[in-house]
Design a protein around this motif. Structure first.
Motif, mmCIF file in Angstrom:
data_model
loop_
_atom_site.group_PDB
_atom_site.id
_atom_site.type_symbol
_atom_site.label_atom_id
_atom_site.label_comp_id
_atom_site.label_asym_id
_atom_site.label_seq_id
_atom_site.Cartn_x
_atom_site.Cartn_y
_atom_site.Cartn_z
ATOM 1 N N ARG A 66 -61.770 -53.287 63.259
ATOM 2 C CA ARG A 66 -61.991 -52.420 62.088
ATOM 3 C C ARG A 66 -60.698 -52.272 61.285
ATOM 4 O O ARG A 66 -60.718 -52.295 60.056
ATOM 5 N N HIS A 67 -59.581 -52.123 61.992
ATOM 6 C CA HIS A 67 -58.291 -51.987 61.315
ATOM 7 C C HIS A 67 -57.984 -53.252 60.507
ATOM 8 O O HIS A 67 -57.566 -53.171 59.346
ATOM 9 N N ALA A 68 -58.188 -54.406 61.129
ATOM 10 C CA ALA A 68 -57.908 -55.672 60.434
ATOM 11 C C ALA A 68 -58.795 -55.803 59.197
ATOM 12 O O ALA A 68 -58.332 -56.238 58.131
ATOM 13 N N GLU A 69 -60.060 -55.410 59.314
ATOM 14 C CA GLU A 69 -60.966 -55.476 58.172
ATOM 15 C C GLU A 69 -60.510 -54.511 57.073
ATOM 16 O O GLU A 69 -60.523 -54.859 55.890
ATOM 17 N N SER A 70 -60.073 -53.326 57.451
ATOM 18 C CA SER A 70 -59.567 -52.359 56.465
ATOM 19 C C SER A 70 -58.333 -52.912 55.757
ATOM 20 O O SER A 70 -58.215 -52.791 54.533
ATOM 21 N N VAL A 71 -57.439 -53.520 56.523
ATOM 22 C CA VAL A 71 -56.232 -54.092 55.924
ATOM 23 C C VAL A 71 -56.609 -55.184 54.917
ATOM 24 O O VAL A 71 -56.084 -55.229 53.805
ATOM 25 N N ARG A 72 -57.570 -56.071 55.326
ATOM 26 C CA ARG A 72 -58.006 -57.130 54.396
ATOM 27 C C ARG A 72 -58.604 -56.525 53.130
ATOM 28 O O ARG A 72 -58.305 -56.967 52.013
ATOM 29 N N THR A 73 -59.428 -55.494 53.303
ATOM 30 C CA THR A 73 -60.052 -54.849 52.144
ATOM 31 C C THR A 73 -58.991 -54.229 51.234
ATOM 32 O O THR A 73 -59.040 -54.399 50.009
ATOM 33 N N PHE A 74 -58.020 -53.543 51.828
ATOM 34 C CA PHE A 74 -56.946 -52.939 51.027
ATOM 35 C C PHE A 74 -56.140 -54.015 50.303
ATOM 36 O O PHE A 74 -55.798 -53.854 49.135
ATOM 37 N N GLN A 75 -55.848 -55.111 50.999
ATOM 38 C CA GLN A 75 -55.088 -56.187 50.365
ATOM 39 C C GLN A 75 -55.852 -56.786 49.189
ATOM 40 O O GLN A 75 -55.278 -57.061 48.135
ATOM 41 N N GLU A 76 -57.165 -56.973 49.372
ATOM 42 C CA GLU A 76 -57.988 -57.504 48.279
ATOM 43 C C GLU A 76 -58.020 -56.525 47.107
ATOM 44 O O GLU A 76 -57.919 -56.927 45.945
ATOM 45 N N THR A 77 -58.139 -55.242 47.419
ATOM 46 C CA THR A 77 -58.161 -54.218 46.370
ATOM 47 C C THR A 77 -56.839 -54.198 45.621
ATOM 48 O O THR A 77 -56.814 -54.147 44.384
ATOM 49 N N ILE A 78 -55.747 -54.254 46.369
ATOM 50 C CA ILE A 78 -54.412 -54.259 45.744
ATOM 51 C C ILE A 78 -54.252 -55.487 44.857
ATOM 52 O O ILE A 78 -53.764 -55.385 43.724
ATOM 53 N N LEU A 138 -56.206 -54.949 41.731
ATOM 54 C CA LEU A 138 -55.528 -53.996 40.845
ATOM 55 C C LEU A 138 -54.315 -54.625 40.173
ATOM 56 O O LEU A 138 -54.068 -54.397 38.981
ATOM 57 N N GLU A 139 -53.568 -55.411 40.949
ATOM 58 C CA GLU A 139 -52.404 -56.090 40.354
ATOM 59 C C GLU A 139 -52.846 -57.036 39.247
ATOM 60 O O GLU A 139 -52.209 -57.112 38.185
ATOM 61 N N ALA A 140 -53.944 -57.764 39.466
ATOM 62 C CA ALA A 140 -54.456 -58.675 38.432
ATOM 63 C C ALA A 140 -54.889 -57.883 37.201
ATOM 64 O O ALA A 140 -54.609 -58.293 36.056
ATOM 65 N N ASN A 141 -55.543 -56.732 37.421
ATOM 66 C CA ASN A 141 -55.948 -55.881 36.293
ATOM 67 C C ASN A 141 -54.732 -55.382 35.521
ATOM 68 O O ASN A 141 -54.753 -55.333 34.278
ATOM 69 N N VAL A 142 -53.676 -54.989 36.246
ATOM 70 C CA VAL A 142 -52.457 -54.503 35.592
ATOM 71 C C VAL A 142 -51.839 -55.624 34.749
ATOM 72 O O VAL A 142 -51.455 -55.409 33.596
ATOM 73 N N LYS A 143 -51.767 -56.833 35.314
ATOM 74 C CA LYS A 143 -51.193 -57.965 34.552
ATOM 75 C C LYS A 143 -52.018 -58.250 33.306
ATOM 76 O O LYS A 143 -51.463 -58.497 32.220
ATOM 77 N N GLU A 144 -53.338 -58.228 33.452
ATOM 78 C CA GLU A 144 -54.208 -58.471 32.305
ATOM 79 C C GLU A 144 -54.015 -57.382 31.252
ATOM 80 O O GLU A 144 -53.920 -57.668 30.051
ATOM 81 N N SER A 145 -53.921 -56.123 31.711
ATOM 82 C CA SER A 145 -53.693 -55.015 30.772
ATOM 83 C C SER A 145 -52.348 -55.167 30.075
ATOM 84 O O SER A 145 -52.223 -54.909 28.868
ATOM 85 N N GLU A 146 -51.316 -55.574 30.825
ATOM 86 C CA GLU A 146 -49.994 -55.774 30.222
ATOM 87 C C GLU A 146 -50.039 -56.880 29.176
ATOM 88 O O GLU A 146 -49.420 -56.769 28.105
ATOM 89 N N LYS A 147 -50.808 -57.960 29.464
ATOM 90 C CA LYS A 147 -50.933 -59.049 28.477
ATOM 91 C C LYS A 147 -51.615 -58.540 27.214
ATOM 92 O O LYS A 147 -51.161 -58.816 26.094
ATOM 93 N N ARG A 148 -52.722 -57.790 27.417
ATOM 94 C CA ARG A 148 -53.443 -57.249 26.247
ATOM 95 C C ARG A 148 -52.549 -56.303 25.456
ATOM 96 O O ARG A 148 -52.548 -56.302 24.219
ATOM 97 N N GLU A 149 -51.754 -55.509 26.180
ATOM 98 C CA GLU A 149 -50.853 -54.566 25.502
ATOM 99 C C GLU A 149 -49.822 -55.336 24.685
ATOM 100 O O GLU A 149 -49.525 -54.966 23.536
ATOM 101 N N THR A 150 -49.296 -56.399 25.277
ATOM 102 C CA THR A 150 -48.295 -57.206 24.563
ATOM 103 C C THR A 150 -48.921 -57.841 23.310
ATOM 104 O O THR A 150 -48.320 -57.825 22.227
#
Length: 121
Positions: free
Chosen positions: A69-81, A84-96
């Motif tokens: 369960r811990h390993a699955e949670s870690v994978r889920t958190f990593q995927e979520t992160i 989110l990082e991809a969304n932030v980069k996309e938002s930064e590109k749109r902002e630029t």
């Protein structure tokens, strides 16, 4: 007389041997009782060991489940992160792009204003 003495000696030896046999029989009986008691204790210890082994195996199974369960949670958190990082980069590109477009629009308007002011003068 010698025959009677010999017979008495034989009777005496016979009594001693019977006494020794009785004592040995008592010792064997006591030893058998000790063996029976120890075998009973061995059985109890084997049962305790079986119970404890079952507890350990159950705890190991719970630990494995928790680790999974811990390993699955870690994978889920990593995927979520990562998402989110991809969304932030996309938002930064749109902002630029938006800032660049706004700066370009502002520059064009400033030129238009300057041209209009030049015509007015």
């Amino acid at each position: 007389a010698a025959e009677e003495k010999g017979k008495a000696d034989v009777d005496h030896l016979k009594e001693e041997m019977e006494g020794a046999l009785m004592r040995e029989a008592e010792t064997v009986s006591e030893l058998q009782a000790s063996v029976d008691r120890l075998e009973g204790e061995v059985g109890e210890w084997k049962e305790r060991a079986r119970v404890e082994t079952a507890k350990v195996e159950e705890a190991q199974a719970r630990r494995s489940e928790a680790d999974a369960r811990h390993a699955e949670s870690v994978r889920t958190f990593q995927e979520t992160i990562s998402g989110l990082e991809a969304n932030v980069k996309e938002s930064e590109k749109r902002e630029t792009v938006t800032k660049t477009e706004m700066m370009s629009s502002l520059s064009q308007r400033q030129k238009q204003i300057a041209a209009l002011e030049g015509e007015r003068d």
